[in-house]
Motif scaffolding. Sequence first.
Motif, PDB file in Angstrom:
ATOM      1  N   PHE A 245      -4.170   1.755 -11.556  1.00  0.00           N
ATOM      2  CA  PHE A 245      -3.306   1.123 -10.559  1.00  0.00           C
ATOM      3  C   PHE A 245      -3.343  -0.378 -10.824  1.00  0.00           C
ATOM      4  CE2 PHE A 245      -1.728  -0.413  -6.598  1.00  0.00           C
ATOM      5  CZ  PHE A 245      -0.899   0.590  -6.113  1.00  0.00           C
ATOM      6  N   LEU A 246      -2.281  -0.884 -11.449  1.00  0.00           N
ATOM      7  CA  LEU A 246      -2.299  -2.274 -11.922  1.00  0.00           C
ATOM      8  C   LEU A 246      -2.019  -3.265 -10.803  1.00  0.00           C
ATOM      9  CD1 LEU A 246      -0.220  -1.673 -15.179  1.00  0.00           C
ATOM     10  CD2 LEU A 246      -2.710  -1.841 -14.992  1.00  0.00           C
ATOM     11  N   GLY A 247      -2.504  -4.476 -11.012  1.00  0.00           N
ATOM     12  CA  GLY A 247      -2.256  -5.551 -10.044  1.00  0.00           C
ATOM     13  C   GLY A 247      -3.565  -6.151  -9.569  1.00  0.00           C
TER      14      GLY A 247
ATOM     15  N   VAL B 281       7.532  -0.867  -9.173  1.00  0.00           N
ATOM     16  CA  VAL B 281       6.872  -0.807 -10.492  1.00  0.00           C
ATOM     17  C   VAL B 281       7.569   0.201 -11.412  1.00  0.00           C
ATOM     18  CG1 VAL B 281       4.684  -0.527 -11.706  1.00  0.00           C
ATOM     19  CG2 VAL B 281       4.701  -1.433  -9.387  1.00  0.00           C
ATOM     20  N   ARG B 282       8.103   1.278 -10.826  1.00  0.00           N
ATOM     21  CA  ARG B 282       8.810   2.253 -11.651  1.00  0.00           C
ATOM     22  C   ARG B 282       9.980   1.582 -12.358  1.00  0.00           C
ATOM     23  NH1 ARG B 282      10.324   5.956  -8.126  1.00  0.00           N
ATOM     24  NH2 ARG B 282       8.723   7.539  -8.550  1.00  0.00           N
ATOM     25  N   GLU B 283      10.711   0.765 -11.605  1.00  0.00           N
ATOM     26  CA  GLU B 283      11.860   0.072 -12.186  1.00  0.00           C
ATOM     27  C   GLU B 283      11.402  -0.910 -13.273  1.00  0.00           C
ATOM     28  OE1 GLU B 283      14.151  -2.211  -9.380  1.00  0.00           O
ATOM     29  OE2 GLU B 283      15.865  -2.354 -10.742  1.00  0.00           O
TER      30      GLU B 283
ATOM     31  N   GLU C  84       7.652   1.624  -0.283  1.00  0.00           N
ATOM     32  CA  GLU C  84       8.964   1.869  -0.891  1.00  0.00           C
ATOM     33  C   GLU C  84       8.828   2.744  -2.133  1.00  0.00           C
ATOM     34  OE1 GLU C  84      10.858  -1.824  -1.809  1.00  0.00           O
ATOM     35  OE2 GLU C  84      10.671  -2.549   0.244  1.00  0.00           O
ATOM     36  N   THR C  85       9.966   3.212  -2.593  1.00  0.00           N
ATOM     37  CA  THR C  85       9.972   4.020  -3.807  1.00  0.00           C
ATOM     38  C   THR C  85       9.414   3.216  -4.992  1.00  0.00           C
ATOM     39  OG1 THR C  85      11.330   5.308  -5.300  1.00  0.00           O
ATOM     40  CG2 THR C  85      12.399   3.429  -4.308  1.00  0.00           C
ATOM     41  N   GLY C  86       8.610   3.897  -5.820  1.00  0.00           N
ATOM     42  CA  GLY C  86       8.098   3.266  -7.036  1.00  0.00           C
ATOM     43  C   GLY C  86       6.939   2.314  -6.841  1.00  0.00           C
ATOM     44  N   THR C  87       6.330   2.323  -5.651  1.00  0.00           N
ATOM     45  CA  THR C  87       5.216   1.394  -5.432  1.00  0.00           C
ATOM     46  C   THR C  87       3.872   2.005  -5.847  1.00  0.00           C
ATOM     47  OG1 THR C  87       5.253   2.117  -3.135  1.00  0.00           O
ATOM     48  CG2 THR C  87       6.193  -0.040  -3.602  1.00  0.00           C
ATOM     49  N   GLY C  88       3.874   3.258  -6.263  1.00  0.00           N
ATOM     50  CA  GLY C  88       2.641   3.850  -6.778  1.00  0.00           C
ATOM     51  C   GLY C  88       1.916   4.754  -5.797  1.00  0.00           C
ATOM     52  N   LYS C  89       2.658   5.361  -4.857  1.00  0.00           N
ATOM     53  CA  LYS C  89       1.998   6.229  -3.868  1.00  0.00           C
ATOM     54  C   LYS C  89       1.374   7.451  -4.532  1.00  0.00           C
ATOM     55  CE  LYS C  89       5.775   6.552  -1.415  1.00  0.00           C
ATOM     56  NZ  LYS C  89       6.648   5.586  -2.126  1.00  0.00           N
ATOM     57  N   GLU C  90       2.137   8.044  -5.452  1.00  0.00           N
ATOM     58  CA  GLU C  90       1.615   9.238  -6.113  1.00  0.00           C
ATOM     59  C   GLU C  90       0.409   8.891  -6.988  1.00  0.00           C
ATOM     60  OE1 GLU C  90       4.517  11.792  -7.784  1.00  0.00           O
ATOM     61  OE2 GLU C  90       3.010  13.120  -8.672  1.00  0.00           O
ATOM     62  N   LEU C  91       0.536   7.787  -7.698  1.00  0.00           N
ATOM     63  CA  LEU C  91      -0.570   7.316  -8.539  1.00  0.00           C
ATOM     64  C   LEU C  91      -1.843   7.138  -7.687  1.00  0.00           C
ATOM     65  CD1 LEU C  91       0.012   4.316 -10.977  1.00  0.00           C
ATOM     66  CD2 LEU C  91      -2.205   4.966 -10.148  1.00  0.00           C
ATOM     67  N   LEU C  92      -1.661   6.542  -6.522  1.00  0.00           N
ATOM     68  CA  LEU C  92      -2.810   6.281  -5.654  1.00  0.00           C
ATOM     69  C   LEU C  92      -3.397   7.589  -5.110  1.00  0.00           C
ATOM     70  CD1 LEU C  92      -4.150   3.639  -4.781  1.00  0.00           C
ATOM     71  CD2 LEU C  92      -2.992   3.843  -2.592  1.00  0.00           C
TER      72      LEU C  92
HETATM   73  N1  LIG Z   1       0.353  -0.422  -9.364  1.00  0.00           N
HETATM   74  C1  LIG Z   1       0.813   0.303 -10.383  1.00  0.00           C
HETATM   75  N2  LIG Z   1       0.203   0.238 -11.573  1.00  0.00           N
HETATM   76  C2  LIG Z   1       0.672   0.927 -12.624  1.00  0.00           C
HETATM   77  N3  LIG Z   1       1.703   1.755 -12.588  1.00  0.00           N
HETATM   78  C3  LIG Z   1       2.342   1.895 -11.427  1.00  0.00           C
HETATM   79  C4  LIG Z   1       1.918   1.182 -10.262  1.00  0.00           C
HETATM   80  N4  LIG Z   1       2.738   1.507  -9.245  1.00  0.00           N
HETATM   81  C5  LIG Z   1       3.614   2.374  -9.762  1.00  0.00           C
HETATM   82  N5  LIG Z   1       3.379   2.617 -11.058  1.00  0.00           N
HETATM   83  C6  LIG Z   1       4.157   3.477 -11.951  1.00  0.00           C
HETATM   84  O1  LIG Z   1       5.446   3.564 -11.446  1.00  0.00           O
HETATM   85  C7  LIG Z   1       5.937   4.882 -11.453  1.00  0.00           C
HETATM   86  C8  LIG Z   1       6.208   5.339 -10.039  1.00  0.00           C
HETATM   87  O2  LIG Z   1       4.978   5.479  -9.329  1.00  0.00           O
HETATM   88  P1  LIG Z   1       4.754   6.595  -8.228  1.00  0.00           P
HETATM   89  O3  LIG Z   1       5.414   7.849  -8.656  1.00  0.00           O
HETATM   90  O4  LIG Z   1       3.321   6.650  -7.915  1.00  0.00           O
HETATM   91  O5  LIG Z   1       5.585   5.925  -7.056  1.00  0.00           O
HETATM   92  P2  LIG Z   1       5.920   6.461  -5.611  1.00  0.00           P
HETATM   93  O6  LIG Z   1       5.491   5.432  -4.667  1.00  0.00           O
HETATM   94  O7  LIG Z   1       5.331   7.825  -5.447  1.00  0.00           O
HETATM   95  O8  LIG Z   1       7.488   6.513  -5.649  1.00  0.00           O
HETATM   96  P3  LIG Z   1       8.511   7.497  -4.871  1.00  0.00           P
HETATM   97  O9  LIG Z   1       8.479   7.109  -3.434  1.00  0.00           O
HETATM   98  O10 LIG Z   1       9.811   7.214  -5.521  1.00  0.00           O
HETATM   99  O11 LIG Z   1       8.028   8.870  -5.116  1.00  0.00           O
HETATM  100  C9  LIG Z   1       4.881   5.706 -12.146  1.00  0.00           C
HETATM  101  O12 LIG Z   1       5.214   5.812 -13.489  1.00  0.00           O
HETATM  102  C10 LIG Z   1       3.617   4.910 -11.950  1.00  0.00           C
HETATM  103  O13 LIG Z   1       2.719   5.136 -12.998  1.00  0.00           O
END
Ligand SMILES: Nc1ncnc2c1ncn2[C@@H]1O[C@H](COP(=O)(O)OP(=O)(O)OP(=O)(O)O)[C@@H](O)[C@H]1O
Length: 480
Positions: free
Chosen positions: A162-164, A380-382, A191-199
């Motif tokens: 989880f970068l940052g 971050v996805r974008e 929001e979308t792409g903020t890394g919820k699934e990663l976390l």
């Molecule tokens: N902090 C982060 N560090 C590294 N990669 C990240 C980070 N946040 C998001 N990503 C990358 O961005 C992409 C989207 O992350 P993720 O699927 O976790 O987002 P999400 O919050 O679940 O989005 P959504 O609401 O659209 O499902 C993934 O490829 C993930 O690896």
Amino acid sequence: MESVNKLADTFPGIGEAIREQTIDSLFQGVVDMCEGALMVDHDSRITWIDEKYKTLLGVDDQVIGRVVEEVIPKSLMRRVVETAKPILLDLMEFGERSFVVLRLPLKRPDGSVKGAVGFVLFDRFQYLQPIMSKFAMLRDELATAQQLLAGQRRAKYTFSQFLGTSEAVREVKRTARRAAQFDTTVLLLGETGTGKELLAHAIHNASSRADKPFVAVNLAAIPETLMESEFFGVAPGAFTGADRRGRDGKFALAEGGTLFLDEIGDMPMAVQAKLLRALQEREIEPLGSNKVIKVDVRVVAATSRDMGALLKERAFRPDLYYRLNVLPITLPPLRARIEDIQDICESLLERIAQKTFAPQRELAPSAIQAFQAYHWPGNVRELCNVLERMTALSDSPVLTADDIAMVLPGAEPPAGPVAEVSRPGDGGGSLHEVVADAERAAIAEALRRAKGVKAEAARLLGISRANLYDKLTGYGMLSR
Ligand SMILES: Nc1ncnc2c1ncn2[C@@H]1O[C@H](COP(=O)(O)OP(=O)(O)OP(=O)(O)O)[C@@H](O)[C@H]1O
Ligand SMILES: [Mg+2]
């Protein structure tokens, strides 16, 4: 036959003569069915061999009295005599051929071993070859499928991915790390792409459930009609047809591990009531079954929807929301932490270089500025996608704002404030408030688990008793 008298003892009530007759005919029946039979004494010397076996081996009566290995070098009759244990099905090689054999010890009435009997069940092992190779193939296929499934049910990411390094991200990671230590339900907002699934993956991997399954369910992707069976499973015989044998639901698949309920805001009301029950009672009822099953899963839920608005619109049950909102963690949008952009870009460019076996690209200061000015609706996805497209389209080792303009025509200065941390669920709040909310929730949950015993709650929280008292006083929670 004297050698099997022990067996005869198991038929009390039958007259002696009938008993012997029965045993004799039973033994003869087995010998007839086999391709050969032989007996050895307690020194593993051959005492009897039938005609078929003699022909099979190409030997005559001369072998009587000889040590079995002199006649059949690979024989394991000695092991049966010495261990007093049968070898029920085995392959034995004799020269170029393989026999399927069965070996049994022969015992005296006092249980001591007096010899062994061996039967050759098949003399042509190659007849079994199609079955054996089919078996081997199915076994390999099963192992591959099991490996694949286990891989899918394993969390892929850890906190280090989880970068940052901004304070906002560090705070998110701190709270998530603490959440990982407890079995509390975690709600990931952002929001979308903020890394919820990663976390969610990272929380599971840092928890005591790490070696158990991580099962993700995307509620937005499941048709409403199938949702209940997806969650709770289907009992055998509940429907005719394909589901006759029953099927495990996601709760059962996640047993012992973590169930990740992604896009929880998209859950239909009808299923919400059932999920609430499952979370409250920690038990589920598969469709078509009248039995409840206890489940032990930790739930991590996530949504990019505004939960506050969903509650207002009565599209989400407040009781379920409170159940899920035990420990909310809000992931900040990228535009609210532009100081992370450079770090994230560097790591992502490194990853891209490794993946494409190409030299690592750099970003010119103009590019970083353009990135920091963009509002990143896809977060971050974008950013990942933009960097991948830029590296694919440009050969230049240093990427500039011009390269960005090619792939991101909308990269104009953002409208509105950039440093605002959005907080779905309760319509805003400072970092301090977010942390305080999380702390309160963690303390309440620890107290609940410790049945009100504060020393135990402090232990669960990993803080001293005095520290817990300070916090309880601070939050006005002491009277509870
Ligand atoms: N902090 C982060 N560090 C590294 N990669 C990240 C980070 N946040 C998001 N990503 C990358 O961005 C992409 C989207 O992350 P993720 O699927 O976790 O987002 P999400 O919050 O679940 O989005 P959504 O609401 O659209 O499902 C993934 O490829 C993930 O690896
Ligand atoms: Mg997601």
